[in-house]
Design a protein around this motif. Structure first.
Motif, mmCIF file in Angstrom:
data_model
loop_
_atom_site.group_PDB
_atom_site.id
_atom_site.type_symbol
_atom_site.label_atom_id
_atom_site.label_comp_id
_atom_site.label_asym_id
_atom_site.label_seq_id
_atom_site.Cartn_x
_atom_site.Cartn_y
_atom_site.Cartn_z
ATOM 1 N N ARG A 30 0.938 -1.244 -0.155
ATOM 2 C CA ARG A 30 -0.007 -0.024 0.002
ATOM 3 C C ARG A 30 0.857 1.240 0.066
ATOM 4 N NH1 ARG A 30 -2.852 -3.440 -0.817
ATOM 5 N NH2 ARG A 30 -2.414 -2.123 -2.826
ATOM 6 N N LEU A 31 1.962 1.270 0.764
ATOM 7 C CA LEU A 31 3.023 2.271 0.808
ATOM 8 C C LEU A 31 3.360 2.729 -0.700
ATOM 9 C CD1 LEU A 31 5.891 2.994 3.057
ATOM 10 C CD2 LEU A 31 6.045 3.454 0.739
ATOM 11 N N CYS A 32 3.706 1.811 -1.478
ATOM 12 C CA CYS A 32 4.162 1.743 -2.808
ATOM 13 C C CYS A 32 3.059 2.261 -3.730
ATOM 14 C CB CYS A 32 4.830 0.436 -3.309
ATOM 15 S SG CYS A 32 5.668 0.689 -4.929
ATOM 16 N N ALA A 33 1.857 1.668 -3.662
ATOM 17 C CA ALA A 33 0.664 2.104 -4.235
ATOM 18 C C ALA A 33 0.459 3.651 -4.199
ATOM 19 C CB ALA A 33 -0.544 1.363 -4.066
ATOM 20 N N ARG A 34 0.490 3.943 -2.865
ATOM 21 C CA ARG A 34 0.206 5.763 -2.422
ATOM 22 C C ARG A 34 1.186 6.200 -3.114
ATOM 23 N NH1 ARG A 34 -2.032 6.229 2.741
ATOM 24 N NH2 ARG A 34 -4.002 4.778 2.925
ATOM 25 N N LEU A 35 2.609 6.180 -2.958
ATOM 26 C CA LEU A 35 3.597 6.887 -3.751
ATOM 27 C C LEU A 35 3.357 7.024 -5.397
ATOM 28 C CD1 LEU A 35 6.875 5.432 -2.258
ATOM 29 C CD2 LEU A 35 5.772 7.453 -1.610
ATOM 30 N N ARG A 36 2.874 5.817 -6.073
ATOM 31 C CA ARG A 36 2.718 5.842 -7.448
ATOM 32 C C ARG A 36 1.521 6.748 -7.692
ATOM 33 N NH1 ARG A 36 7.704 4.992 -7.151
ATOM 34 N NH2 ARG A 36 8.438 2.924 -7.611
ATOM 35 N N GLU A 37 0.427 6.758 -6.848
ATOM 36 C CA GLU A 37 -0.609 7.372 -6.609
ATOM 37 C C GLU A 37 -0.450 8.980 -6.881
ATOM 38 O OE1 GLU A 37 -3.460 6.108 -4.025
ATOM 39 O OE2 GLU A 37 -3.899 4.144 -5.005
ATOM 40 N N ALA A 38 0.511 9.326 -6.144
ATOM 41 C CA ALA A 38 0.994 10.862 -5.909
ATOM 42 C C ALA A 38 2.001 11.097 -6.839
ATOM 43 C CB ALA A 38 1.532 10.904 -4.646
ATOM 44 N N ASP A 39 2.233 10.299 -7.898
ATOM 45 C CA ASP A 39 3.284 10.802 -8.874
ATOM 46 C C ASP A 39 4.599 10.780 -8.379
ATOM 47 O OD1 ASP A 39 1.492 10.459 -11.066
ATOM 48 O OD2 ASP A 39 1.382 12.646 -11.025
ATOM 49 N N VAL A 40 4.894 10.000 -7.469
ATOM 50 C CA VAL A 40 6.242 9.786 -6.938
ATOM 51 C C VAL A 40 6.957 8.648 -7.399
ATOM 52 C CG1 VAL A 40 7.858 9.578 -4.743
ATOM 53 C CG2 VAL A 40 5.721 11.007 -4.737
ATOM 54 N N TRP A 41 7.934 8.600 -8.023
ATOM 55 C CA TRP A 41 8.479 7.366 -9.098
ATOM 56 C C TRP A 41 10.093 6.948 -8.520
ATOM 57 C CZ3 TRP A 41 4.945 4.622 -11.296
ATOM 58 C CH2 TRP A 41 3.642 5.328 -11.546
ATOM 59 N N THR A 42 10.119 7.266 -7.184
ATOM 60 C CA THR A 42 11.326 6.784 -6.727
ATOM 61 C C THR A 42 11.518 5.328 -6.893
ATOM 62 O OG1 THR A 42 11.154 8.491 -4.943
ATOM 63 C CG2 THR A 42 12.757 6.511 -4.263
ATOM 64 N N PRO A 43 12.595 4.888 -7.253
ATOM 65 C CA PRO A 43 12.817 3.314 -7.556
ATOM 66 C C PRO A 43 12.531 2.692 -6.041
ATOM 67 C CG PRO A 43 14.509 4.466 -8.848
ATOM 68 C CD PRO A 43 13.952 5.525 -7.870
ATOM 69 N N VAL A 44 11.582 1.717 -6.159
ATOM 70 C CA VAL A 44 11.479 0.918 -4.870
ATOM 71 C C VAL A 44 11.908 -0.481 -4.991
ATOM 72 C CG1 VAL A 44 9.715 -0.050 -3.422
ATOM 73 C CG2 VAL A 44 9.609 2.345 -4.331
ATOM 74 N N LEU A 45 12.725 -1.074 -4.081
ATOM 75 C CA LEU A 45 13.073 -2.452 -4.034
ATOM 76 C C LEU A 45 12.208 -2.940 -2.749
ATOM 77 C CD1 LEU A 45 15.220 -4.659 -4.608
ATOM 78 C CD2 LEU A 45 16.639 -3.678 -2.984
ATOM 79 N N MET A 46 11.596 -3.836 -2.951
ATOM 80 C CA MET A 46 10.587 -4.483 -1.971
ATOM 81 C C MET A 46 11.545 -5.503 -1.372
ATOM 82 S SD MET A 46 7.221 -3.734 -1.038
ATOM 83 C CE MET A 46 6.433 -3.407 -2.568
#
Length: 227
Positions: free
Chosen positions: A61-77
């Motif tokens: 959900r954290l990653c989804a929230r970032l993408r919804e807010a147009d934050v495209w920092t690379p994420v390593l899960m």
């Protein structure tokens, strides 16, 4: 390079910070999902390492929230889960890579550097049809400010029509692109899903976005309001 680590296991978080600092990274830590989201929204990180099982807000959900807010920092899960569906969920919600615990620190660092070299990816295409917003990356759909709850199959049908918006799409084309080759059911299943979509995205708003072209198929178009 500035890295955000969001990990609720404080011992592991500390080890990651020390290891990454030793590799030349500047590292910020968060131990809960909401705090990780806050930091990621406020700061320009080169990458983020995000655990899945976080208090307050999980990594998906954290990653989804970032993408919804147009934050495209690379994420390593980073997660103890190793099922393919968990990996798929992580990638579908916008993660860029996925590492399962226990992991090799050398391998994690190499993956992190690879993400940073690639940089922030461009925002995936979202489709606008009138006030209907369809975001394939986040698997989100809304009409104006109203969020629409669609099943996975309904979303897939709508996404395919959106990619062909303005064109007449035959029922057989929808079937070929949304259902797999093993499907041997009735082609009229497409009509069932079209009807379900209309009840969710059109009827409550008095519009007629999914249009039937008799004898040919369907067309997604803003079109006029329903009578």
């Amino acid at each position: 390079m500035r890295i955000l680590v969001v990990e609720d296991d404080r011992r592991l978080a500390g080890l990651l910070r020390r290891g990454l600092t030793g590799e030349g990274f500047a590292v910020d830590l968060a131990y809960e999902g909401p705090r990780g989201l806050e930091l990621a929204m406020e700061n320009a990180y080169d990458a983020a390492v995000v655990d899945v099982m976080l208090p307050g807000l999980n990594g998906f959900r954290l990653c989804a929230r970032l993408r919804e807010a147009d934050v495209w920092t690379p994420v390593l899960m980073l997660t103890a889960k190793d099922g393919e569906y968990d990996e798929a969920e992580g990638l579908d919600t916008g993660a860029d890579d996925y590492v399962t615990k226990p992991f090799s620190f050398v391998a994690l660092t190499a993956r992190l550097r690879a993400l940073i070299r690639r940089g922030q990816r461009e925002r995936p295409t979202a489709f606008e049809v009138g006030d209907l917003h369809i975001d394939p990356a986040a698997r989100r759909c809304r009409r104006g400010e109203a969020v629409l709850a669609l099943t996975a199959r309904e979303f897939s049908v709508l996404e395919y029509l959106a990619r062909r918006r303005g064109e007449v799409v035959a029922k057989t084309e929808v079937l070929e692109h949304v259902w797999d080759n093993d499907f041997d059911g009735d082609i009229n299943i497409v009509e069932v899903y079209i009807s379900a979509l209309r009840r969710k995205i059109d009827t409550p708003f008095g519009v007629h976005t999914i249009q039937t072209v008799r004898g040919c198929g369907y067309r997604l178009d803003a079109g006029p309001a329903s009578a």
